[in-house]
Every structure is written in C-alpha cells, then in structure tokens.
Design an enzyme around this catalytic site. Structure first.
Site, PDB file in Angstrom:
ATOM      1  N   SER A  13       0.839  -1.359  -0.018  1.00  0.00           N
ATOM      2  CA  SER A  13       0.005   0.042  -0.018  1.00  0.00           C
ATOM      3  C   SER A  13       0.786   1.126  -0.033  1.00  0.00           C
ATOM      4  CB  SER A  13      -0.888   0.113   1.453  1.00  0.00           C
ATOM      5  OG  SER A  13      -1.575  -1.357   1.169  1.00  0.00           O
TER       6      SER A  13
ATOM      7  N   LYS B 146      -7.276   1.960  -2.468  1.00  0.00           N
ATOM      8  CA  LYS B 146      -6.861   1.345  -1.286  1.00  0.00           C
ATOM      9  C   LYS B 146      -6.981   2.750  -0.077  1.00  0.00           C
ATOM     10  CE  LYS B 146      -4.552  -0.680   2.070  1.00  0.00           C
ATOM     11  NZ  LYS B 146      -5.319  -1.967   2.876  1.00  0.00           N
TER      12      LYS B 146
ATOM     13  N   LYS C 182       1.081   5.863   7.892  1.00  0.00           N
ATOM     14  CA  LYS C 182       1.842   5.950   6.536  1.00  0.00           C
ATOM     15  C   LYS C 182       0.513   6.134   5.575  1.00  0.00           C
ATOM     16  CE  LYS C 182       2.234   2.338   4.842  1.00  0.00           C
ATOM     17  NZ  LYS C 182       1.473   1.273   3.759  1.00  0.00           N
TER      18      LYS C 182
END
Ligand code: NAD
Length: 298
Positions: free
Chosen positions: A98, A173, A241
């Site tokens: 990701s 995502k 993140k």
C-alpha cells in the site's frame, strides 16, 4: 495464464501467509526480504531463498512485492540490486504494497521503459485475509496484464477488481483506509461512551452489530477493544503511513480530508506514546485516555 515461477519480495505479516498460499496453489517461489530470518522461515516451507531483489527477478518472470511504503517499493524495484536490474523484457512486477499512487505511477514508468509489465495491487483484509487467501485486491494497470495474472491473484485473494490505470489500485486503497480509520475511531468513541455510562460494551456490540452500524470493522475491532488486546494485525504506524499518503494525494487533487486529518492527529499522539506497533484498533486508547475510561475490564 501466467507461468508457475514466482518471485516474492517482502515476507512480513502479510507476505509470509501470501507466499504460503501461492505455494499451496502449486507455484514455485523464489523469495527475498531484507530480514534474513523471514527468508529462512519461508525457505523451510519449500521456497528458494535469494540474496537480493535482483536475484529474485533473474529467477522468476513474475515478481510480487509486499513491502511497507513508497520508499521501500522504490528501493526494491527501481533501486540498486532491485528487481529491474534482474528482470527480463516481458516479465511483470506486481506491487501489492500500500503506497502513494504517484509512486506507483513512477514505478510503472520505470518498468515500461524496460519492457516490463506492472500492476499496483494493494490488498485489504488484514492478516486473517492473507492467511485464508481471501484478500480484497484492488488493481491498477493494463487490462491485458490484469487478465493474464488473475489466476495467481486468485490464489491469495477472494475479490479482485481492476480499478483503472497505474496508481488506481492504490487510490482505491487510500479510500479503503480512510473508511477503516474513521470506522475504528467511531467504534472506539462509541464504546467509551457506553462504558462510562455503566453499560457492558459487549452487550452494546451484540445489540448493534446486526443494524446499520454493523460493519466488518466493528466485528473485527470491537472484540479487540473489549478485550484490551491490541496485538497486530495492522500496525498503527502503517495506518499513519496510509493516512499520510491520503492527505498528500488530497493536497495534490485539491480535496480537503478533515476527518482523515483529525484521526491522523490522534495517531500521531499514539506514536509518541510508543504505540506504533500496536494494532490500529488501539486508536480507541486515545479516546479512552481522553475520557479516563477503559473499554476493557470491570
Ligand atoms: P511488515 O512490516 O510486517 O512486512 C514488510 C516486510 O518488507 C518486512 O519483512 C521488511 O523487512 C520487508 N522489506 C522492507 N523493505 C524491503 C526491501 N527494500 N526489500 C525487501 N524486503 C523489504 O508489513 P505488512 O503488515 O506485511 O504490510 C506490508 C504491506 O501491506 C504494507 O504496505 C501494508 O500497509 C499493507 N497491508 C498490511 C495489512 C496488515 O494487516 N498487516 C493489511 C493490508 C495491507
């Protein structure tokens, strides 16, 4: 249909069970991770150990990467001793990490320049989904490349959707991670309120899970909050993140993300409290501390 030789780079919480499922489906794996013991563990299960990403690409025409963030994908694929130094024309890189959509596009351009196909194919479903081989996979790239590798994605996933061109998998995502983060924060806030009102959070969970507030996040994370068990799973530092990449992408596109930004501040505080390696359900502990109440226990 793709061949049966696969290279797999990044053998962490997700990569290890995904690699095992590919071997179970009959693929031969060559594997690499910067952490030696992770490689040895999967080699014991039948994979061939490699000593660099370059060596993986020399041995396998299909290379999957499953590393933490944009810089790691860049290092593994574009960097010195990386995949593109070993890959031959006509091979494919499938980055299942990701990362920022813009980085996926940069990696795709690097691959295309060498005649190597590319898909960004991040996943959702967590460690349980990786173990069960039922991950939701959101893919960006060319349809012909997607079609050729559907069999192999099916060995690790339960739902596989081509979302658009390069980077579209990772944009999807980010949407997923915004929804999950907001849902976890709402579940934590609601259970803290219920507990401080003197209710049993487990009764509240059971009462609401079949209604409109019911969700996969509620079912997976409320029991962890109620047990006070924040073993990962999906680490808080990884969600930080993802939300960072969402906020960066929002800035590029001129899209304010106020809900995401608020939860990112909560996560920043949890990182300072040393909770970066706890499961992201521990976002609830920020709300517990604010209220002076624990969801778990008497
Ligand atoms: P992890 O930290 O457990 O594993 C990552 C692995 O990559 C580590 O073993 C690390 O040593 C290795 N690595 C890092 N840089 C490397 C490099 N340059 N070359 C080779 N190996 C390298 O992380 P994870 O939980 O397995 O997550 C991997 C990716 O999947 C992340 O992008 C994460 O956001 C995503 N993801 C995780 C979950 C989850 O529940 N854990 C769920 C969905 C998606």
């Amino acid at each position: 249909m793709a061949g049966r030789e696969i290279g797999f780079i990044g053998l962490g919480i997700m990569g290890r069970p995904m690699a095992r499922n590919l071997m179970k489906a009959g693929y031969s794996l060559t594997v690499y991770d910067v952490v030696g013991p992770a490689v040895e563990e999967i080699a014991t299960d039948g994979a061939t150990a490699a000593s660099s990403s370059k060596e993986v690409a020399e041995k396998a025409p299909v290379v999957i990467t499953m590393v933490p963030d944009s810089a790691d994908s860049e290092a593994a694929i574009l960097g010195p001793n990386g995949v593109l130094e070993g890959a031959s024309k006509g091979s494919v890189v499938i980055d299942m990490s990701s990362i920022a959509p813009g980085t996926s596009q940069k990696i795709a351009a690097g691959c295309e320049a060498q005649g190597v196909d590319f898909l960004d194919a991040p996943v959702s479903g967590g460690e349980p989904g990786a173990v069960a081989g039922t991950l939701a996979i959101m893919v960006g790239g060319k349809k012909a490349v997607f079609d050729r590798h559907l069999d192999l994605l099916n060995a690790v996933g339960g739902s596989i959707v081509l979302c658009g061109d390069y980077g579209a998998g990772n944009t999807t995502k980010l949407a997923n991670q915004i929804i999950v983060a907001a849902n976890i924060a709402a579940v934590g806030e609601a259970l803290v309120l219920a507990k401080k009102a003197g209710l049993d959070p487990n009764v509240v969970f059971n009462a609401i899970k079949g209604g409109l507030a019911g969700s996969t996040v509620l079912n997976a994370k409320a029991p962890m909050m109620i047990a006070g068990d924040f073993k990962p799973g999906f680490r808080i530092r990884l969600h930080q993140k993802d939300l960072h990449n969402a906020i960066l992408t929002g800035k590029e596109l001129g899209v304010p993300l106020p809900v995401t930004s608020l939860i990112q501040q909560m996560i920043g505080s949890l990182m300072n409290a040393g909770k970066g390696d706890a499961d992201h359900s521990a976002i609830a502990t920020f709300l517990e501390d604010m209220a002076g109440t624990k969801i778990s226990g008497q």
